[in-house]
Design a protein around this motif. Structure first.
Motif, short mmCIF file in Angstrom:
data_model
loop_
_atom_site.label_atom_id
_atom_site.label_comp_id
_atom_site.label_asym_id
_atom_site.label_seq_id
_atom_site.Cartn_x
_atom_site.Cartn_y
_atom_site.Cartn_z
N LYS A 166 1.01 -1.15 -0.04
CA LYS A 166 -0.22 0.01 -0.11
C LYS A 166 0.80 1.28 -0.10
N LYS A 167 1.73 1.32 0.74
CA LYS A 167 2.84 2.39 0.91
C LYS A 167 3.67 2.61 -0.53
N GLU B 234 1.38 4.46 -2.72
CA GLU B 234 1.23 5.76 -2.41
C GLU B 234 2.22 6.56 -2.95
N THR C 97 6.19 5.45 -1.86
CA THR C 97 7.18 5.56 -1.13
C THR C 97 8.14 4.94 -1.95
#
Length: 146
Positions: free
Chosen positions: A86-87, A90, A92
């Motif tokens: 998920k990160k 986003e 990262t």
């Protein structure tokens, strides 16, 4: 010590080791490679430098909002892989964590929501005395979509 600030956060100039990390990070990011930075001493505020490294990388490598410190307390181990995915989705580019958090069961090359992500660069910023942990953590980037 100022209230709420560790000794590490009060240092204003980069240490030689931090300068080398910035140099490596700039080169890797410029070449399109995402990274994990491992720190061994993340438990006590006196030795935990993860927030300092995060601010240094964001500032010196133009990575504002693209560096994430993965903590032991959250997310739980069984949710960690999905959280990393998920990160990554986003935006990262750099994860900073204790190598014990990624010692087993995680892949740094993965497909999430139809897009491929890869974190081939691993930097051992601090080492541990646990050789098995270091070996396991070093293999995360080599588990090609098992």
């Amino acid at each position: 010590m100022e209230q709420g600030r560790s000794t590490w956060e009060k240092l204003t100039e980069l240490l030689p080791k931090e300068q080398k990390l910035v140099e490596i990070a700039n080169r890797e990011i410029a070449e399109g490679r995402n990274m994990f930075v491992y720190c061994a001493y993340t438990g006590a505020p006196e030795t935990n430098i993860t927030s300092r490294l995060k601010s240094i990388l964001e500032r010196e490598c133009n990575l504002g909002g693209q560096v994430y410190v993965l903590e032991a307390a959250s997310p739980k181990a069984e949710e960690r892989e999905a959280y990393i995915h998920k990160k990554a989705a986003e935006g990262t580019r750099v994860f900073i964590c204790n190598m014990k958090l990624v010692e087993t069961g995680l892949d740094f090359c993965f497909k999430h929501d139809g897009k491929y992500y890869n974190y081939p660069t691993i930097i051992f910023y601090q080492l541990t005395y646990e050789l098995a942990t270091m070996v396991q953590a070093s293999r995360r980037a080599y588990r090609l979509i098992q």
